[in-house]
Design a protein around this motif. Structure first.
Motif, mmCIF file in Angstrom:
data_model
loop_
_atom_site.group_PDB
_atom_site.id
_atom_site.type_symbol
_atom_site.label_atom_id
_atom_site.label_comp_id
_atom_site.label_asym_id
_atom_site.label_seq_id
_atom_site.Cartn_x
_atom_site.Cartn_y
_atom_site.Cartn_z
ATOM 1 N N LYS A 116 -1.522 -3.925 -10.796
ATOM 2 C CA LYS A 116 -0.063 -3.888 -10.733
ATOM 3 C C LYS A 116 0.445 -4.623 -9.492
ATOM 4 O O LYS A 116 1.599 -5.048 -9.440
ATOM 5 C CB LYS A 116 0.440 -2.440 -10.689
ATOM 6 N N TYR A 117 -0.433 -4.764 -8.500
ATOM 7 C CA TYR A 117 -0.003 -5.290 -7.212
ATOM 8 C C TYR A 117 -0.676 -6.597 -6.814
ATOM 9 O O TYR A 117 -0.109 -7.372 -6.047
ATOM 10 C CB TYR A 117 -0.271 -4.242 -6.117
ATOM 11 N N ILE A 163 -4.778 0.235 -11.499
ATOM 12 C CA ILE A 163 -3.730 0.446 -10.496
ATOM 13 C C ILE A 163 -3.557 -0.805 -9.638
ATOM 14 O O ILE A 163 -2.445 -1.281 -9.419
ATOM 15 C CB ILE A 163 -4.070 1.668 -9.616
ATOM 16 N N LEU A 164 -4.665 -1.373 -9.168
ATOM 17 C CA LEU A 164 -4.592 -2.551 -8.303
ATOM 18 C C LEU A 164 -3.958 -3.745 -8.997
ATOM 19 O O LEU A 164 -3.242 -4.537 -8.369
ATOM 20 C CB LEU A 164 -5.986 -2.932 -7.796
ATOM 21 N N ILE A 204 -0.056 0.941 -3.737
ATOM 22 C CA ILE A 204 -1.466 1.058 -4.122
ATOM 23 C C ILE A 204 -2.049 2.394 -3.687
ATOM 24 O O ILE A 204 -2.637 3.140 -4.489
ATOM 25 C CB ILE A 204 -2.285 -0.090 -3.501
ATOM 26 N N ASP A 205 -1.906 2.721 -2.407
ATOM 27 C CA ASP A 205 -2.501 3.951 -1.891
ATOM 28 C C ASP A 205 -1.872 5.195 -2.496
ATOM 29 O O ASP A 205 -2.553 6.194 -2.741
ATOM 30 C CB ASP A 205 -2.380 3.992 -0.365
ATOM 31 N N TYR A 265 -11.223 -6.945 -4.522
ATOM 32 C CA TYR A 265 -10.890 -5.920 -3.541
ATOM 33 C C TYR A 265 -11.638 -4.612 -3.782
ATOM 34 O O TYR A 265 -11.526 -3.674 -2.978
ATOM 35 C CB TYR A 265 -9.379 -5.672 -3.533
ATOM 36 N N GLU A 317 -0.537 5.504 -5.525
ATOM 37 C CA GLU A 317 -1.008 5.684 -6.895
ATOM 38 C C GLU A 317 -2.468 6.123 -6.941
ATOM 39 O O GLU A 317 -2.850 6.971 -7.761
ATOM 40 C CB GLU A 317 -0.810 4.397 -7.695
ATOM 41 N N LEU A 318 -3.286 5.549 -6.073
ATOM 42 C CA LEU A 318 -4.690 5.966 -6.014
ATOM 43 C C LEU A 318 -4.797 7.432 -5.596
ATOM 44 O O LEU A 318 -5.593 8.194 -6.157
ATOM 45 C CB LEU A 318 -5.461 5.090 -5.031
ATOM 46 N N PHE A 378 0.817 -1.210 0.000
ATOM 47 C CA PHE A 378 0.000 0.000 0.000
ATOM 48 C C PHE A 378 0.852 1.263 0.000
ATOM 49 O O PHE A 378 0.591 2.202 -0.741
ATOM 50 C CB PHE A 378 -0.944 -0.005 1.208
ATOM 51 N N CYS A 434 -3.831 2.077 4.036
ATOM 52 C CA CYS A 434 -4.523 0.826 4.369
ATOM 53 C C CYS A 434 -5.170 0.938 5.743
ATOM 54 O O CYS A 434 -4.947 0.115 6.629
ATOM 55 C CB CYS A 434 -3.550 -0.351 4.320
ATOM 56 N N ALA A 478 -7.766 -8.221 -8.690
ATOM 57 C CA ALA A 478 -8.108 -6.855 -8.300
ATOM 58 C C ALA A 478 -9.597 -6.657 -8.061
ATOM 59 O O ALA A 478 -9.999 -5.905 -7.165
ATOM 60 C CB ALA A 478 -7.613 -5.878 -9.361
#
Length: 274
Positions: free
Chosen positions: A258-259, A255-256, A63-64, A266, A66-67, A51, A104, A263
């Motif tokens: 990528k990780y 975006i998700l 994640i966070d 979630y 990029e979001l 995150f 997160c 996805a």
């Protein structure tokens, strides 16, 4: 003749002065416009891959991150990411030292502590053990020793014993540094750890750790962005709308992916929204 030259010189000086003033005014206006359209917003978080973390170039990533970049760009803000003492997060946002907490952060049980944007993701809080452990279900944790990160939902669940499916353990070790909970499990100092499933899987991937995640969740929760209760700007409302738009147009999923490989699961947060 001399008077004519003098008047000509005065006119040139006057015109030159006006030109310079106009240039200066334009520059000031540009600076003001740039400042207005790139309002900084200070985002507080801690190291919690995938995150939030620092990449090999020393830049915020995850994640966070990029979001947040995408969402605040759409809203006309320039995000600035700062690492904070996670235990002091509530004081920092209430004192205005950061604008929001985005790392997160579970909404469940904290609904009335903050103004929330989201939830923007679904998360599973889970328990992990070493592969060789004889712990296979939550009831097996009775009288065992577990490690958690301090001021997190797993800490609350195991210390307060508010959920009947979670047995009373022998000891709960609350650690400020998340890395220590994994070290404690790997060294056999504790019998189990509890955290967000995505984060545990990321650690297992990064360090080739041989852990086993129990099938039973300890909590299914939404994660959101927290603003102080005394923050009356209403940014959280606009951010919630923006995050929903990002899910609808597919940018959040992009975006998700990528990780995490799955996805979609979630992003199924509709049942958790207020």
């Amino acid at each position: 003749m001399h008077l004519k030259k003098l008047m000509t010189g005065v006119m040139i000086f006057f015109l030159l002065g006006c030109f310079l003033c106009a240039c200066g005014k334009t520059k000031d206006q540009t600076r003001k416009t740039t400042k207005d359209t790139n309002k900084q917003i200070i985002i507080g978080g801690d190291n919690y891959p995938p995150f939030n973390y620092t990449d090999e170039n020393g830049n915020p990533a995850g994640i966070d991150v990029e979001l947040a970049k995408e969402a605040f760009h759409r809203m006309g803000y320039k995000p600035v990411f700062v690492n904070i003492d996670w235990e002091n997060k509530k004081n920092l946002v209430e004192q205005g030292k950061i604008d929001c907490i985005w790392a997160c952060f579970s909404v469940t049980g904290r609904e009335n502590d903050y103004h929330w944007a989201g939830p923007y993701m679904l998360s599973h809080e889970v328990v992990a053990v070493n592969n060789s452990s004889k712990i296979y279900k939550l009831s097996d944790l009775k009288n065992k020793v577990i490690a958690v990160q301090s001021t997190t939902k797993p800490e609350e669940l195991f210390l307060k014993q508010t959920d009947p499916k979670i047995p009373k353990v022998k000891q709960v070790y609350s650690m400020e540094n998340r890395e220590l909970i994994y070290t404690s499990l790997g060294k056999g100092y504790v019998d189990a750890i509890a955290a967000h499933e995505i984060s545990i899987r990321q650690y297992m991937s990064d360090y080739e750790a041989k852990y086993r995640i129990l099938d039973e969740d300890i909590l299914e929760t939404g994660i959101g962005v927290a603003f102080a209760k005394n923050d009356q700007r209403g940014i959280e409302k606009e951010l919630s709308k923006t995050l929903k738009a990002m899910v609808k147009d597919g940018s959040a999923k992009k975006i998700l992916k990528k990780y995490v490989s799955d996805a979609e699961k979630y992003l199924e947060v509709s049942s958790l929204e207020k």
